[in-house]
Design a protein around this motif. Structure first.
Motif, PDB file in Angstrom:
ATOM      1  N   LEU A   1       0.704  -1.267   0.169  1.00  0.00           N
ATOM      2  CA  LEU A   1       0.003  -0.021   0.091  1.00  0.00           C
ATOM      3  C   LEU A   1       0.893   1.162  -0.149  1.00  0.00           C
ATOM      4  N   LEU A   2       2.035   1.171   0.623  1.00  0.00           N
ATOM      5  CA  LEU A   2       2.871   2.425   0.683  1.00  0.00           C
ATOM      6  C   LEU A   2       3.840   2.576  -0.370  1.00  0.00           C
ATOM      7  N   SER A   3       3.760   1.428  -1.370  1.00  0.00           N
ATOM      8  CA  SER A   3       4.629   1.629  -2.685  1.00  0.00           C
ATOM      9  C   SER A   3       6.328   1.661  -2.292  1.00  0.00           C
ATOM     10  N   LEU A   4       6.792   0.806  -1.424  1.00  0.00           N
ATOM     11  CA  LEU A   4       8.093   0.727  -1.103  1.00  0.00           C
ATOM     12  C   LEU A   4       9.011   0.624  -2.090  1.00  0.00           C
ATOM     13  N   SER A   5      10.119   1.363  -2.161  1.00  0.00           N
ATOM     14  CA  SER A   5      11.111   1.135  -3.416  1.00  0.00           C
ATOM     15  C   SER A   5      11.828  -0.215  -3.329  1.00  0.00           C
ATOM     16  N   GLN A   6      12.448  -0.757  -3.939  1.00  0.00           N
ATOM     17  CA  GLN A   6      13.254  -2.035  -4.341  1.00  0.00           C
ATOM     18  C   GLN A   6      14.048  -2.219  -2.895  1.00  0.00           C
ATOM     19  N   MET A   7      14.816  -1.174  -2.561  1.00  0.00           N
ATOM     20  CA  MET A   7      15.755  -1.138  -1.586  1.00  0.00           C
ATOM     21  C   MET A   7      15.049  -1.288  -0.125  1.00  0.00           C
ATOM     22  N   GLU A   8      13.946  -0.748  -0.109  1.00  0.00           N
ATOM     23  CA  GLU A   8      13.075  -0.880   0.993  1.00  0.00           C
ATOM     24  C   GLU A   8      12.453  -2.216   1.375  1.00  0.00           C
ATOM     25  N   TRP A   9      12.116  -2.756   0.080  1.00  0.00           N
ATOM     26  CA  TRP A   9      11.558  -4.093   0.214  1.00  0.00           C
ATOM     27  C   TRP A   9      12.520  -5.147   0.394  1.00  0.00           C
ATOM     28  N   ILE A  10      13.666  -5.026   0.225  1.00  0.00           N
ATOM     29  CA  ILE A  10      14.936  -5.957   0.426  1.00  0.00           C
ATOM     30  C   ILE A  10      15.159  -5.809   2.062  1.00  0.00           C
ATOM     31  N   ILE A  11      15.174  -4.513   2.620  1.00  0.00           N
ATOM     32  CA  ILE A  11      15.171  -4.447   3.863  1.00  0.00           C
ATOM     33  C   ILE A  11      13.952  -5.265   4.767  1.00  0.00           C
ATOM     34  N   ILE A  12      12.722  -4.960   4.463  1.00  0.00           N
ATOM     35  CA  ILE A  12      11.760  -5.512   4.782  1.00  0.00           C
ATOM     36  C   ILE A  12      11.870  -7.127   4.997  1.00  0.00           C
ATOM     37  N   VAL A  13      12.148  -7.759   3.587  1.00  0.00           N
ATOM     38  CA  VAL A  13      12.163  -8.960   3.613  1.00  0.00           C
ATOM     39  C   VAL A  13      13.318  -9.629   4.439  1.00  0.00           C
ATOM     40  N   LEU A  14      14.412  -8.755   4.628  1.00  0.00           N
ATOM     41  CA  LEU A  14      15.569  -9.342   5.519  1.00  0.00           C
ATOM     42  C   LEU A  14      14.972  -9.305   7.062  1.00  0.00           C
ATOM     43  N   VAL A  15      14.446  -8.193   7.504  1.00  0.00           N
ATOM     44  CA  VAL A  15      14.160  -8.018   8.937  1.00  0.00           C
ATOM     45  C   VAL A  15      12.870  -9.176   9.099  1.00  0.00           C
ATOM     46  N   ILE A  16      12.009  -9.565   8.168  1.00  0.00           N
ATOM     47  CA  ILE A  16      10.798 -10.501   8.483  1.00  0.00           C
ATOM     48  C   ILE A  16      11.669 -11.786   8.462  1.00  0.00           C
ATOM     49  N   GLY A  17      12.487 -12.023   7.656  1.00  0.00           N
ATOM     50  CA  GLY A  17      13.513 -13.340   7.821  1.00  0.00           C
ATOM     51  C   GLY A  17      14.233 -13.434   9.086  1.00  0.00           C
ATOM     52  N   PHE A  18      14.745 -12.452   9.478  1.00  0.00           N
ATOM     53  CA  PHE A  18      15.534 -12.103  10.484  1.00  0.00           C
ATOM     54  C   PHE A  18      14.815 -12.929  11.921  1.00  0.00           C
ATOM     55  N   VAL A  19      13.335 -12.307  11.981  1.00  0.00           N
ATOM     56  CA  VAL A  19      12.488 -12.580  12.994  1.00  0.00           C
ATOM     57  C   VAL A  19      12.080 -14.133  12.853  1.00  0.00           C
ATOM     58  N   PHE A  20      11.846 -14.516  11.701  1.00  0.00           N
ATOM     59  CA  PHE A  20      11.434 -15.977  11.737  1.00  0.00           C
ATOM     60  C   PHE A  20      12.569 -16.932  12.081  1.00  0.00           C
ATOM     61  N   VAL A  21      13.667 -16.360  11.361  1.00  0.00           N
ATOM     62  CA  VAL A  21      14.884 -17.346  11.977  1.00  0.00           C
ATOM     63  C   VAL A  21      15.174 -17.422  13.424  1.00  0.00           C
TER      64      VAL A  21
END
Length: 123
Positions: A43-63
């Protein structure tokens, strides 16, 4: 033979992931939170770099949550009775998830607050 071993290892890993999803309430909460964050990111139209950061921190929490769950199960297996040392080990493993979640929350605020404020900016 080598490909069969790889597929068996992948099968074990997939089974472990499904087990965590089915049985670990906190992992389910993190999964729901991740889906909410992904929706907000769209909804907030993140940039590619912002998406990379979000995916990394989500993965960090899952791990972190998966490692915590594995440690808790090992302790429960080795020391089914309540023991002070076992409690400390479990508490430290849980702290791992707390720190990961805190970092993810801070990153989320840093990424989303400017975008949310921009939505309300009067031109």
């Amino acid at each position: 033979m080598r490909d069969k071993k790889r597929s068996i290892g992948l099968s074990f890993a997939w089974n472990g992931l499904l087990e965590v999803i089915k049985t670990e309430r906190n992992f389910q909460i993190h999964l729901f939170s991740a889906l909410t964050v992904i929706l907000a990111s769209m909804l907030l139209s993140l940039s590619q770099m912002e998406w990379i950061i979000i995916v990394l921190v989500i993965g960090f929490v899952f791990v972190a949550e998966i490692i915590n769950s594995a440690i808790e199960r090992i302790i429960d297996y080795l020391r089914p009775e309540i023991h002070p040392a076992a409690k400390v080990i479990k508490d430290i493993a849980a702290a791992n998830v707390l720190v990961a979640s805190f970092i993810a929350t801070v990153v989320g605020f840093l990424l989303y607050i400017p975008k949310i404020l921009a939505l309300f900016k009067v031109h």
